[in-house]
Design a protein around this motif. Structure first.
Motif, PDB file in Angstrom:
ATOM      1  N   VAL A 346     -13.832   0.570   2.498  1.00  0.00           N
ATOM      2  CA  VAL A 346     -14.010   2.755   2.700  1.00  0.00           C
ATOM      3  C   VAL A 346     -12.549   3.012   1.930  1.00  0.00           C
ATOM      4  N   ASN A 347     -11.017   2.552   2.044  1.00  0.00           N
ATOM      5  CA  ASN A 347      -9.726   3.549   1.836  1.00  0.00           C
ATOM      6  C   ASN A 347      -9.135   2.368   0.689  1.00  0.00           C
ATOM      7  N   ASP A 348      -9.716   2.895  -0.364  1.00  0.00           N
ATOM      8  CA  ASP A 348      -8.701   2.120  -1.403  1.00  0.00           C
ATOM      9  C   ASP A 348      -7.158   2.115  -1.466  1.00  0.00           C
ATOM     10  N   GLU A 349      -6.601   3.046  -0.967  1.00  0.00           N
ATOM     11  CA  GLU A 349      -4.952   3.106  -0.665  1.00  0.00           C
ATOM     12  C   GLU A 349      -4.400   2.442   0.659  1.00  0.00           C
ATOM     13  N   GLN A 350      -5.494   1.900   1.584  1.00  0.00           N
ATOM     14  CA  GLN A 350      -4.948   1.009   2.248  1.00  0.00           C
ATOM     15  C   GLN A 350      -5.109  -0.758   2.193  1.00  0.00           C
ATOM     16  N   PHE A 351      -6.280  -0.755   0.512  1.00  0.00           N
ATOM     17  CA  PHE A 351      -5.887  -1.841   0.033  1.00  0.00           C
ATOM     18  C   PHE A 351      -4.894  -2.929  -0.242  1.00  0.00           C
ATOM     19  N   VAL A 352      -4.208  -1.784  -1.023  1.00  0.00           N
ATOM     20  CA  VAL A 352      -3.101  -2.220  -2.166  1.00  0.00           C
ATOM     21  C   VAL A 352      -2.003  -1.905  -0.737  1.00  0.00           C
ATOM     22  N   LEU A 353      -1.912  -1.408  -0.303  1.00  0.00           N
ATOM     23  CA  LEU A 353      -1.018  -0.815   1.325  1.00  0.00           C
ATOM     24  C   LEU A 353      -0.833  -2.263   1.782  1.00  0.00           C
ATOM     25  N   ASP A 354      -1.943  -3.426   2.143  1.00  0.00           N
ATOM     26  CA  ASP A 354      -1.662  -4.448   2.745  1.00  0.00           C
ATOM     27  C   ASP A 354      -2.289  -5.726   1.738  1.00  0.00           C
ATOM     28  N   PHE A 355      -2.236  -5.648  -0.020  1.00  0.00           N
ATOM     29  CA  PHE A 355      -1.944  -6.395  -0.644  1.00  0.00           C
ATOM     30  C   PHE A 355      -0.609  -5.948  -0.520  1.00  0.00           C
ATOM     31  N   LEU A 356       0.382  -5.572  -0.490  1.00  0.00           N
ATOM     32  CA  LEU A 356       1.758  -4.967  -0.800  1.00  0.00           C
ATOM     33  C   LEU A 356       2.168  -5.609  -0.086  1.00  0.00           C
ATOM     34  N   HIS A 357       2.004  -5.512   1.840  1.00  0.00           N
ATOM     35  CA  HIS A 357       2.603  -5.755   3.134  1.00  0.00           C
ATOM     36  C   HIS A 357       2.296  -7.502   2.979  1.00  0.00           C
ATOM     37  N   LYS A 358       1.593  -8.113   2.612  1.00  0.00           N
ATOM     38  CA  LYS A 358       0.735  -9.520   2.299  1.00  0.00           C
ATOM     39  C   LYS A 358       1.687 -10.487   1.168  1.00  0.00           C
ATOM     40  N   TYR A 359       1.610  -9.800  -0.242  1.00  0.00           N
ATOM     41  CA  TYR A 359       2.111 -10.580  -0.972  1.00  0.00           C
ATOM     42  C   TYR A 359       3.401 -10.189  -1.925  1.00  0.00           C
ATOM     43  N   LYS A 360       3.974  -8.986  -1.683  1.00  0.00           N
ATOM     44  CA  LYS A 360       4.576  -7.705  -1.724  1.00  0.00           C
ATOM     45  C   LYS A 360       5.250  -8.018  -3.324  1.00  0.00           C
ATOM     46  N   ILE A 361       3.672  -7.272  -3.594  1.00  0.00           N
ATOM     47  CA  ILE A 361       3.701  -7.323  -4.370  1.00  0.00           C
ATOM     48  C   ILE A 361       2.938  -5.101  -4.824  1.00  0.00           C
ATOM     49  N   LEU A 362       3.631  -4.406  -5.714  1.00  0.00           N
ATOM     50  CA  LEU A 362       3.309  -2.958  -5.873  1.00  0.00           C
ATOM     51  C   LEU A 362       1.892  -2.731  -6.856  1.00  0.00           C
ATOM     52  N   LEU A 363       0.777  -2.172  -6.770  1.00  0.00           N
ATOM     53  CA  LEU A 363       0.039  -1.539  -7.280  1.00  0.00           C
ATOM     54  C   LEU A 363      -0.425  -0.310  -6.531  1.00  0.00           C
TER      55      LEU A 363
END
Length: 405
Positions: A346-363
C-alpha cells in the motif's frame, strides 16, 4: 527565539526523490554501511568516463574562462548548438534563441519562473522527471499530470491530455526519451502534441536530454522539427550522453512561432542576466562534444555496456514472480511494476525503504516520479551486469516472502 521556516513558496513543491529513503541511505553511509546507489542517473559513478577530448578542452580553456560570458553563453557553444539544431530540422532558430545553463535543471526552473503566475497550469507527464512538477509549483503554477499508459509502451494518453486542457493551461511538457520509463515516442504521438499546442495556443516544453541514448536501431524525432508554427522550447545537454553530469553543461533552444512570446522571452532574458552567465569552462566543451566522435554510440549497440545491461535487467526483472516491466528503448532506466495484491503493498516508499534496510541497495519509489499508485519503482541500470545481478537476485530473495504490514 525567532524561528526560521522554509519559504511558503515551497509548501506546494513535491520533490520526493530527496525524501526519507534517501535520507536513511545517507544516514547509513555516515555510519559506514556500503550502499549500492541505483537512484540517480550519474554515469561517472559507474565507470562511464568523459571522452578524452572533452577533458583536454577543459584544461586548455581554463585561462580563457576566468571572466563572465554573455548571459546566454559563449559564441562557440551557441553556434555549435545552432548548427546541431539546423541538422535536426528545427525551425526558426538563431544564435539569439539559445541559452546555455548550469545543466538542464537550472533552465527548467528558469523557463517556469519566467512564464507562470498563480493559477496558471502546465501539463506534465505522469510519471515524470520530478523537477518539472516541482518547478511548476515553485513558480506559482499548478502542475496537471497527464497519464502515460504502461499498456501502450508508456506512450502519453492523448485523450487524457485533451480532457485536462483548460483556459488556464500555458504549456505541455514532453519528456522524450522518457525518464523514468525509457519510452521513445513515435512521430504520430509527437504530431498529436503539436496539433494540441496549435489548437489551444500552448507552448511545448521538450525535455530531450536522452536523445543520443536510443537503442534498437530506432531514431529520436525532435518535436521542434515537426512544429514550424508552434512555440517550442527544447532542453538538452551533455550530462548523460557525454558522461559529464558534474560539469553541468546544458542548454535550451526557442524555436517555431515565437511571435506571441515577446514578453515571455523578455522575462527569460532577465532571468538569464540575473545569474550573470552559466559556467564558462563547461560551455567550452560544447563545440567539441557536439562536433566530434560520438563515443556513446558504441555503448548502445549489441555488445556495448548500456545495451547489454538493458538486456540483462529487462529479462531479470520479468523473471521475478510479481514483477514485470516494459522494455526501455532509450536512456538507462527501467520502471518495473509490482503486483501489489501479491505483496500487500500500500506504500511504495515503504517498499524501497524495507529493501534498502535488508539489502543495502537504494532505489526510487514510483511516487518519487509523481506516479499515482504504489506499484512501481525505478532502477538505474548503469552498473555493470555483476552488480545488476546482485540487485535482481536480492529483489527475488526479498520478494519471495515479502508482505507489507
Amino acid at each position: 527565539m525567532k524561528q526560521f521556516d522554509k519559504s511558503t513558496k515551497l509548501d506546494g513543491v513535491s520533490y520526493d526523490v530527496r525524501g526519507p529513503v534517501l535520507e536513511e541511505a545517507e544516514r547509513m553511509i555516515e555510519v559506514g554501511v556500503k550502499i549500492l546507489k541505483l537512484n540517480t542517473g550519474n554515469p561517472a559513478a559507474f565507470d562511464f568516463h568523459a571522452p578524452d577530448e572533452i577533458i583536454r578542452d577543459l584544461i586548455l580553456n581554463a585561462r580563457n574562462s576566468e571572466g563572465y560570458s554573455d548571459a546566454k553563453g559563449i559564441f562557440s557553444a551557441r553556434k555549435a548548438i545552432e548548427q546541431e539544431c539546423q541538422l535536426k530540422g528545427f525551425h526558426n532558430v538563431t544564435i539569439n534563441d539559445i541559452y546555455t545553463g548550469n545543466g538542464v535543471s537550472e533552465l527548467i526552473t528558469m523557463s517556469m519562473q519566467g512564464l507562470l503566475d498563480k493559477g496558471d497550469e502546465v501539463l506534465v507527464p505522469m510519471p515524470d522527471y520530478p523537477l518539472w512538477t516541482a518547478s511548476v509549483s515553485l513558480a506559482g503554477g499548478t502542475p496537471v499530470h497527464y497519464i502515460c499508459d504502461e499498456q501502450a509502451e508508456w506512450y502519453p494518453d492523448m485523450e487524457d491530455i485533451k480532457k485536462k486542457i483548460t483556459s488556464r493551461t500555458k504549456g505541455i511538457v514532453i519528456i522524450n526519451p522518457n525518464n523514468p520509463t525509457g519510452a521513445l515516442y513515435p512521430r504520430e504521438i509527437l504530431e498529436s502534441f503539436v496539433d494540441l499546442a496549435r489548437e489551444h495556443q500552448l507552448i511545448l516544453f521538450a525535455d530531450e536530454i536522452y536523445d543520443r541514448l536510443v537503442m534498437d536501431g530506432l531514431t529520436h524525432i525532435p518535436v521542434a522539427s515537426i512544429a514550424p508554427d508552434v512555440f517550442v522550447i527544447t532542453f538538452n545537454g551533455l550530462s548523460k550522453s557525454h558522461r559529464v553530469a558534474g560539469f553541468r553543461s546544458g542548454w535550451m533552444v526557442l524555436s517555431g512561432d515565437k511571435s506571441k512570446g515577446a514578453g515571455y522571452i523578455e522575462g527569460l532574458n532577465m532571468l538569464a542576466s540575473m545569474r550573470l552567465c552559466s559556467n564558462v569552462l563547461s560551455q567550452q566543451i560544447i563545440q567539441t562534444a557536439l562536433g566530434g566522435y560520438q563515443s556513446v554510440d558504441k555503448l548502445l549497440l549489441p555488445g556495448g555496456r548500456i545495451y547489454e545491461q538493458r538486456e540483462f535487467i529487462y529479462q531479470a526483472i520479468n523473471d521475478i514472480p510479481g514483477l514485470s516491466a516494459v522494455k526501455p528503448k532509450a536512456a538507462f532506466y527501467i520502471f518495473p511494476k509490482i503486483d501489489v495484491d501479491k505483496f500487500n503493498i500500500v506504500n511504495d516508499e515503504q517498499f524501497v525503504l524495507d529493501f534498502l534496510h535488508k539489502y543495502k541497495i537504494l532505489l526510487v519509489h514510483g511516487g518519487g516520479f509523481n506516479w499515482q499508485a504504489p506499484d512501481h519503482f525505478r532502477i538505474v541500470y548503469l552498473p555493470r551486469i555483476e552488480e545488476l545481478k546482485q540487485t535482481t537476485d536480492s529483489l527475488a530473495d526479498f520478494l519471495y516472502d515479502y508482505q507489507q504490514k
